[in-house]
Design an enzyme around this catalytic site. Structure first.
Site, short mmCIF file in Angstrom:
data_model
loop_
_atom_site.label_atom_id
_atom_site.label_comp_id
_atom_site.label_asym_id
_atom_site.label_seq_id
_atom_site.Cartn_x
_atom_site.Cartn_y
_atom_site.Cartn_z
N GLY A 48 0.73 -1.18 -0.29
CA GLY A 48 -0.01 -0.11 -0.03
C GLY A 48 0.85 1.36 -0.11
O GLY A 48 0.29 2.43 -0.49
N ASP A 107 -6.14 2.47 10.37
CA ASP A 107 -7.67 2.26 10.43
C ASP A 107 -7.89 2.20 11.83
O ASP A 107 -7.81 2.68 12.71
CB ASP A 107 -8.00 1.18 9.35
N PHE A 156 -14.52 2.69 3.34
CA PHE A 156 -13.53 1.75 2.27
C PHE A 156 -13.06 2.76 1.18
O PHE A 156 -13.91 2.81 0.53
CB PHE A 156 -14.21 0.50 2.16
N VAL A 157 -11.91 3.12 1.40
CA VAL A 157 -11.30 3.68 0.17
C VAL A 157 -10.26 2.88 -0.46
O VAL A 157 -9.68 2.07 -0.06
CB VAL A 157 -10.64 5.28 0.96
N ASP A 163 -5.87 -0.86 -2.48
CA ASP A 163 -6.76 -1.77 -3.24
C ASP A 163 -7.88 -2.36 -2.60
O ASP A 163 -8.35 -2.28 -1.60
CB ASP A 163 -5.77 -3.00 -3.46
N ARG A 169 -4.74 0.03 -6.98
CA ARG A 169 -3.70 0.81 -6.45
C ARG A 169 -3.30 1.85 -7.29
O ARG A 169 -2.64 2.89 -6.76
CB ARG A 169 -2.57 -0.31 -6.21
P1 5GP Z 1 -5.22 -1.34 10.30
O1 5GP Z 1 -4.58 -2.55 10.81
O2 5GP Z 1 -4.96 0.19 10.96
O3 5GP Z 1 -6.88 -1.52 10.63
O4 5GP Z 1 -5.13 -1.31 9.00
C1 5GP Z 1 -4.16 -1.70 8.29
C2 5GP Z 1 -4.23 -2.25 6.70
O5 5GP Z 1 -5.65 -2.26 6.55
C3 5GP Z 1 -3.77 -0.72 5.80
O6 5GP Z 1 -2.35 -1.00 5.76
C4 5GP Z 1 -4.58 -1.35 4.52
O7 5GP Z 1 -3.90 -2.41 3.82
C5 5GP Z 1 -5.84 -1.83 5.07
N1 5GP Z 1 -6.86 -0.80 5.18
C6 5GP Z 1 -7.49 -0.20 6.31
N2 5GP Z 1 -8.44 0.45 5.79
C7 5GP Z 1 -8.74 0.32 4.31
C8 5GP Z 1 -9.48 1.06 3.47
O8 5GP Z 1 -10.15 2.00 3.69
N3 5GP Z 1 -9.22 0.67 2.16
C9 5GP Z 1 -8.14 -0.08 1.75
N4 5GP Z 1 -8.28 -0.71 0.37
N5 5GP Z 1 -7.31 -0.82 2.67
C10 5GP Z 1 -7.61 -0.68 4.18
#
Ligand code: 5GP
Length: 183
Positions: A48, A107, A156-157, A163, A169
């Site tokens: 990412g 996130d 969700f973006v 991706d 991406r």
């Molecule tokens: P976290 O561990 O903070 O919940 O999320 C980490 C990973 O989840 C990010 O590096 C990403 O790969 C994925 N992720 C979290 N939110 C999103 C989102 O809105 N869109 C996408 N495509 N991936 C997300």
């Protein structure tokens, strides 16, 4: 890829290409100041952070080292699994290094809190975080990124490295994925 090629897939654009580049330039100036006279090792989180690393590092007017890790906390869907696995580890030792993690999005914070702890336990002198995006949920966990590009709503973006099933991406902007594509 331009928005016009996939406009039906994107509900709305959240951050434009111009906004991203302007903000990364600002953050680069800030990082240059904060790390003046200090070591700086950028660690990108694959896949990412590829776009952010490429653009942010080119805005920096100083030498840096670059390394990459691949970790996984998400499956093929849009919900966090809570499980972090190392898919690719660093190439080099980070003992006494000043590390700046480059990440696409914060996130739930599961990934970054795990990663910060992991890199700290290897003896890094400092570990800070630059994340392009941060969602409000991130406030609930103990992750405090030093540099944040944009705070965005909990949707969700995709785009700019992010991706959905490995697609989107290569969008130069960040947008909300149309719900009909995954619900
Ligand atoms: P976290 O561990 O903070 O919940 O999320 C980490 C990973 O989840 C990010 O590096 C990403 O790969 C994925 N992720 C979290 N939110 C999103 C989102 O809105 N869109 C996408 N495509 N991936 C997300």
């Amino acid at each position: 890829m331009e928005l016009s090629k996939i406009s039906g897939d994107i509900e709305k654009v959240v951050v434009t290409e111009e906004q991203i580049q302007k903000r990364l330039k600002e953050l680069a100036a800030q990082v240059e100041k904060d790390y003046e006279g200090r070591d700086l090792l950028l660690i990108g989180v694959l896949k990412g952070a590829v776009m952010a690393m490429a653009d942010f590092s080119r805005h920096l007017q100083r030498h840096i080292d670059m390394d990459w890790m691949a970790v996984s906390s998400y499956g093929a869907g849009t919900q966090s699994s809570g499980v972090v696995r190392i898919l690719k580890d660093l190439d080099k030792d980070i003992l006494n290094r000043e590390v700046l993690i480059i990440e696409d999005i914060l996130d739930t914070g599961l990934t970054l809190s795990w990663l910060t702890e992991n890199l700290t336990s290897r003896g890094a002198k400092s570990v800070n975080i630059l994340t392009v995006l941060r969602k409000p949920d991130a406030a609930k966990v103990s992750v405090n990124p030093k540099y944040v590009g944009f705070d965005i709503p909990s949707e969700f973006v995709v785009g700019y490295g992010l991706d959905f099933n490995e697609k989107y991406r290569n969008l130069p902007f960040i947008g909300v994925l149309a719900k009909h594509l995954y619900s």
